[in-house]
Design an enzyme around this catalytic site. Structure first.
Site, mmCIF file in Angstrom:
data_model
loop_
_atom_site.group_PDB
_atom_site.id
_atom_site.type_symbol
_atom_site.label_atom_id
_atom_site.label_comp_id
_atom_site.label_asym_id
_atom_site.label_seq_id
_atom_site.Cartn_x
_atom_site.Cartn_y
_atom_site.Cartn_z
ATOM 1 C CB CYS A 146 21.394 -30.157 4.119
ATOM 2 S SG CYS A 146 22.579 -29.278 3.268
ATOM 3 C CG HIS A 164 19.345 -33.604 2.490
ATOM 4 N ND1 HIS A 164 19.124 -32.679 1.618
ATOM 5 C CD2 HIS A 164 20.684 -33.546 2.643
ATOM 6 C CE1 HIS A 164 20.279 -32.207 1.185
ATOM 7 N NE2 HIS A 164 21.363 -32.589 2.038
ATOM 8 C CD GLN A 186 23.960 -39.907 3.302
ATOM 9 O OE1 GLN A 186 24.849 -40.828 3.319
ATOM 10 N NE2 GLN A 186 24.223 -38.933 2.695
ATOM 11 C CE LYS A 228 24.986 -37.396 -0.720
ATOM 12 N NZ LYS A 228 25.319 -36.416 0.238
ATOM 13 C CG ASP A 247 16.611 -38.880 -0.059
ATOM 14 O OD1 ASP A 247 17.780 -39.336 -0.455
ATOM 15 O OD2 ASP A 247 16.979 -37.851 0.485
HETATM 16 N N1 PMP Z 1 19.064 -36.795 0.716
HETATM 17 C C1 PMP Z 1 19.909 -36.893 1.472
HETATM 18 C C2 PMP Z 1 19.455 -38.035 2.482
HETATM 19 C C3 PMP Z 1 21.384 -36.691 1.430
HETATM 20 O O1 PMP Z 1 22.164 -36.846 2.380
HETATM 21 C C4 PMP Z 1 21.690 -35.768 0.434
HETATM 22 C C5 PMP Z 1 23.149 -35.240 0.232
HETATM 23 N N2 PMP Z 1 23.749 -34.781 1.498
HETATM 24 C C6 PMP Z 1 20.624 -35.291 -0.398
HETATM 25 C C7 PMP Z 1 19.208 -35.864 -0.312
HETATM 26 C C8 PMP Z 1 20.864 -34.536 -1.581
HETATM 27 O O2 PMP Z 1 21.914 -35.169 -2.399
HETATM 28 P P1 PMP Z 1 22.792 -34.359 -3.715
HETATM 29 O O3 PMP Z 1 23.144 -32.960 -2.938
HETATM 30 O O4 PMP Z 1 23.642 -35.470 -4.118
HETATM 31 O O5 PMP Z 1 21.514 -34.001 -4.483
#
Ligand code: PMP
Length: 407
Positions: free
Chosen positions: A365, A124, A204, A227, A201
Site C-alpha cells: 500500500c 502509506h 507502525q 497493529k 501517522d
Molecule cells: N499507515 C501505515 C504506515 C500503515 O502501515 C497502515 C496499515 N498497513 C495504515 C496507515 C493504515 O492502517 P489501517 O488499515 O489499520 O487503517
C-alpha cells in the site's frame, strides 16, 4: 536479551501454536496486523458475556457498566499516550479513518483554493489518498518531501516546501514499506516554527516505542488497534482540543448531538462530536487490555528485544548473495524489505508460505515509494516481540531454498 523470556511470552498467543502446511507457523507479517494475546481475547469475551449493552443511553445497570468500561478505556488510552485530556481521544475504526476524518473536517474548515499540504514520499496510501481527495475538493496542492536512496526523507527539501500557503504537514512516523523511522520531533518543530500544524501517522510506531503526544507536541496522531495486539475495527485519533473544537463534525447521527430539531441541531462536545452512532464498544476495551499487556512486559524491554531481532535479521540476510535491501535508513524499526536478484517477490513469498513462513509481498500500500525505487514491490518481514532468532534462521534457510528453486 537475558531477562526477556520469549518462550513464556509465546505461550500467551494461542495462534502461535498453529501449523501451516505441516510446519509450525512463523509469523513475520506483523506490520500488516499483530496477533492477539489471550489476555486481550479474554477482555472482549468478558465484555460480551457479562456487560454487553449500548453505551451512554441507558439508566439500567448493564448500560452503566458498559459505559464505564468504554470511558475508562478512553482514560487508559489517554494515559498511555500522555494526552492532556480524554476528550482529545477520538475512537475511530483505524488509522485510515482517523486521517480521513482530519482531511475531511480540518480540510473543510481550514483549506481554501491554492492552499498546500505536505506529505512524504514514503507514505502509506491512507496518508496520500485522503489528501488528494481534499485537494480535488478544495483545489489545493499536495507537496511531497523526497527521500534519498536509503529511504530517508530529506529535511532540507522539506524546509523548502513549507510556504505561507501550507496548512498542514502529515507524515508517517515509521514506514510500513521500508521501516524508516522519521525524525518526527524535528519535523513537527520545523512546521511549528512556520505556524503549521502536524499530523503523524503512527500506525507502525505505537507498537514499537513510547508515544508521548505532549512531548512530541504533535497536533494530530493516528493509530490502529489491530497493529498493537488489539482487535480490528478500533483505532484512535488524538487531536489537540484547541483544533478539534474548531473543526466541524465528520459524520452526523446519534451520539454526536446535544439536541436536534428540524430547524437546528446543536452538536455535542468533544469527543462525542466525532463519534456518531453506536460506537465499537468492544474495541476500546480490547485496546486498553492490549496496552495493559504491553505495560506488564515493559515497552522498553519490547523495544530493545525487537531492535535486536531487526539487527540480527539484517545481518543474517546480508549473508545471502543476491539480496537487495530496499530501505536502509540509519533509524529503522522492525521491518526488513528486500528482493533477491530479479526474482519476483510473490514467488519468494509463495515458497516461504509452503514452509509455514508468513511474509508480505507486494507494494505494501505504498506504490509511490516502490516507483521511486523502480520495483514492483518487495518481500517484507516485519517483527514482533514474540518472534525469535531461531525463526529468523529458518527464514534465511527458506530464502536460500527459494533462491535455488527460482534462479
Ligand atoms: N499507515 C501505515 C504506515 C500503515 O502501515 C497502515 C496499515 N498497513 C495504515 C496507515 C493504515 O492502517 P489501517 O488499515 O489499520 O487503517
Amino acid at each position: 536479551m537475558p531477562d526477556f523470556d520469549v518462550k513464556k511470552i509465546r505461550e500467551d498467543f494461542p495462534i502461535l501454536k498453529r501449523f501451516i502446511n505441516g510446519k509450525p507457523l512463523i509469523y513475520f507479517d506483523n506490520a500488516a496486523t499483530t496477533q492477539k494475546p489471550q489476555y486481550v481475547l479474554d477482555s472482549v469475551d468478558n465484555y460480551y458475556k457479562n456487560l454487553n449493552s449500548n453505551v451512554h443511553r441507558g439508566v439500567h445497570t448493564l448500560s452503566e457498566e458498559a459505559t464505564n468500561e468504554y470511558e475508562s478505556a478512553r482514560e487508559s488510552i489517554r494515559k498511555y499516550i500522555n494526552a492532556g485530556k480524554s476528550s482529545e481521544i477520538i475512537f475511530v475504526r483505524g488509522t485510515t479513518e482517523a486521517i480521513n476524518l482530519v482531511a475531511s473536517s480540518f480540510g473543510s474548515e481550514f483549506f481554501n483554493a491554492g492552499d498546500e499540504i505536505i506529505i512524504s514520499a514514503i507514505e502509506h496510501h491512507s496518508n496520500i489518498v485522503p489528501w488528494q481527495m481534499l485537494c480535488e475538493r478544495k483545489n489545493a496542492k499536495l507537496k511531497v518531501i523526497p527521500v534519498d536512496d536509503g529511504g530517508e526523507i530529506l529535511i532540507d527539501e522539506y524546509k523548502k516546501l513549507l510556504t505561507e500557503k501550507t496548512k498542514l504537514v502529515s507524515v508517517v512516523h515509521i514506514s510500513n514499506a521500508l521501516g524508516t523511522q522519521n525524525p518526527v520531533k524535528e519535523i513537527i518543530q520545523i512546521a511549528h516554527n512556520a505556524g503549521v500544524p502536524v499530523m503523524i501517522d503512527g500506525a507502525q510506531s505505537i507498537q514499537h516505542s513510547k508515544i508521548d503526544v505532549r512531548e512530541l507536541d504533535v497536533d494530530f496522531f493516528a493509530f490502529s488497534g489491530h497493529k498493537v495486539y488489539a482487535h480490528t475495527g478500533i483505532g484512535v485519533l488524538y487531536g489537540k482540543e484547541s483544533l478539534l473544537n474548531k473543526m466541524p463534525p465528520y459524520h452526523g447521527g446519534g451520539e454526536m448531538i446535544k439536541s436536534v430539531s428540524f430547524e437546528k441541531t446543536i452538536y455535542n462536545d468533544l469527543p462525542y462530536k466525532f463519534e456518531a452512532g453506536t460506537p465499537n464498544i468492544e474495541g476500546p476495551i480490547s485496546l486498553k487490555s492490549a496496552f495493559e499487556y504491553i505495560e506488564n512486559i515493559g515497552l522498553s524491554k519490547i523495544e530493545q528485544y525487537e531492535d535486536e531481532l531487526l539487527e540480527y535479521a539484517t545481518n543474517r540476510l546480508s549473508e545471502i548473495k543476491n539480496i537487495r535491501f530496499i530501505g536502509t535508513a540509519k533509524e529503522k524499526k522492525s521491518v526488513v524489505s528486500f528482493l533477491c536478484g530479479d526474482i519476483h517477490p510473490y514467488d519468494t513469498g509463495t515458497i516461504l508460505n509452503n514452509l509455514g513462513i508468513a511474509v508480505r509481498t507486494g507494494h505494501h500500500c505504498a506504490e509511490p515509494i516502490m516507483k521511486r525505487f523502480n520495483i514492483p514491490g518487495t518481500v517484507r518481514a516485519s517483527f514482533s516481540f514474540y518472534n525469535t532468532k531461531e525463526e529468523i534462521d529458518l527464514l534465511i534457510e527458506g530464502i536460500i531454498k527459494a533462491n535455488k528453486m527460482l534462479s
